[in-house]
Design a protein around this motif. Structure first.
Motif, PDB file in Angstrom:
ATOM      1  N   GLU A 104      33.589  27.120  41.954  1.00 38.44           N
ATOM      2  CA  GLU A 104      34.691  28.071  41.737  1.00 38.44           C
ATOM      3  C   GLU A 104      34.773  28.561  40.299  1.00 38.44           C
ATOM      4  OE1 GLU A 104      35.994  29.440  44.171  1.00 38.44           O
ATOM      5  OE2 GLU A 104      36.181  28.032  45.813  1.00 38.44           O
ATOM      6  N   SER A 105      33.665  28.511  39.550  1.00 33.91           N
ATOM      7  CA  SER A 105      33.652  28.925  38.147  1.00 33.91           C
ATOM      8  C   SER A 105      32.834  30.202  37.964  1.00 33.91           C
ATOM      9  CB  SER A 105      33.055  27.804  37.289  1.00 33.91           C
ATOM     10  OG  SER A 105      32.659  28.282  36.027  1.00 33.91           O
ATOM     11  N   PHE A 106      33.455  31.219  37.364  1.00 35.90           N
ATOM     12  CA  PHE A 106      32.761  32.468  37.068  1.00 35.90           C
ATOM     13  C   PHE A 106      31.582  32.211  36.139  1.00 35.90           C
ATOM     14  CE2 PHE A 106      32.258  36.098  34.148  1.00 35.90           C
ATOM     15  CZ  PHE A 106      31.854  37.065  35.053  1.00 35.90           C
ATOM     16  N   ASN A 130      36.392  31.822  43.197  1.00 33.01           N
ATOM     17  CA  ASN A 130      37.766  32.310  43.061  1.00 33.01           C
ATOM     18  C   ASN A 130      37.984  32.988  41.718  1.00 33.01           C
ATOM     19  OD1 ASN A 130      38.682  31.556  45.587  1.00 33.01           O
ATOM     20  ND2 ASN A 130      39.378  29.545  44.900  1.00 33.01           N
ATOM     21  N   GLU A 131      37.397  32.442  40.637  1.00 34.23           N
ATOM     22  CA  GLU A 131      37.531  33.044  39.309  1.00 34.23           C
ATOM     23  C   GLU A 131      36.939  34.443  39.276  1.00 34.23           C
ATOM     24  OE1 GLU A 131      35.977  31.016  35.868  1.00 34.23           O
ATOM     25  OE2 GLU A 131      37.361  29.348  36.120  1.00 34.23           O
ATOM     26  N   THR A 132      35.868  34.674  40.003  1.00 38.42           N
ATOM     27  CA  THR A 132      35.220  35.985  40.020  1.00 38.42           C
ATOM     28  C   THR A 132      36.065  36.969  40.813  1.00 38.42           C
ATOM     29  OG1 THR A 132      33.076  34.890  39.973  1.00 38.42           O
ATOM     30  CG2 THR A 132      33.079  37.205  40.586  1.00 38.42           C
ATOM     31  N   ASP A 134      39.263  36.836  41.346  1.00 40.17           N
ATOM     32  CA  ASP A 134      40.514  37.088  40.640  1.00 40.17           C
ATOM     33  C   ASP A 134      40.202  37.922  39.401  1.00 40.17           C
ATOM     34  OD1 ASP A 134      42.962  37.106  39.404  1.00 40.17           O
ATOM     35  OD2 ASP A 134      42.923  34.974  38.847  1.00 40.17           O
ATOM     36  N   HIS A 137      41.701  38.288  35.007  1.00 40.54           N
ATOM     37  CA  HIS A 137      41.289  37.792  33.710  1.00 40.54           C
ATOM     38  C   HIS A 137      40.364  38.754  32.959  1.00 40.54           C
ATOM     39  CE1 HIS A 137      38.051  36.232  36.289  1.00 40.54           C
ATOM     40  NE2 HIS A 137      37.290  36.224  35.207  1.00 40.54           N
TER      41      HIS A 137
END
Length: 140
Positions: A104-106, A130-132, A134, A137
């Protein structure tokens, strides 16, 4: 752990006093090479424990028959099932898969993409982290 040198086509060629090109043709059952030479090449290759260099072959052909797959995690029932079916379909088409996890890390996802591209995969299939997904950021 031994640091045994990998056997090359040149090693086989030297053992038989023929050219590396002739060895390559023999290994690929080229009709221009006699059956006697093909048998000798394959025998020596086995004796010397020759293993083809798939990365070199991929660079030569421009095709690796590898597909990179990026998933957030492999320990979920959903992703393990998807990977199982994806691998079956890709194997039937002559491809193998390399599986990576983004956790779950971009940032990890980007590193995975770089690694897969360095490995010369023919394609990448990604389930974005999920980071990507979302996009809040990112600066506008």
């Amino acid at each position: 752990m031994t640091n045994k040198k990998r056997t090359t086509l040149k090693d086989i060629a030297n053992a038989l006093n023929i050219s590396p090109a002739a060895v390559s043709k023999a290994m690929h059952d080229d009709s221009r090479i006699s059956d006697k030479t093909k048998e000798a090449v394959k025998r020596i290759a086995k004796e010397l424990d020759y293993q083809p260099n798939h990365l070199a072959s991929a660079l030569r052909k421009g095709k690796s028959n590898l597909v990179g797959v990026i998933v957030p995690r492999t320990n979920s029932n959903f992703f393990s099932s998807v990977l199982e079916h994806m691998e079956a379909v890709l194997n039937k088409a002559g491809y193998n898969i390399i599986i990576t996890q983004s956790n779950e890390s971009f940032e990890k996802e980007c590193k995975n993409i770089d690694t897969l591209l360095f490995t010369q995969v023919d394609g990448i299939i990604a389930s974005m982290a999920n980071e990507t997904v979302d996009l809040s950021h990112y600066e506008k």
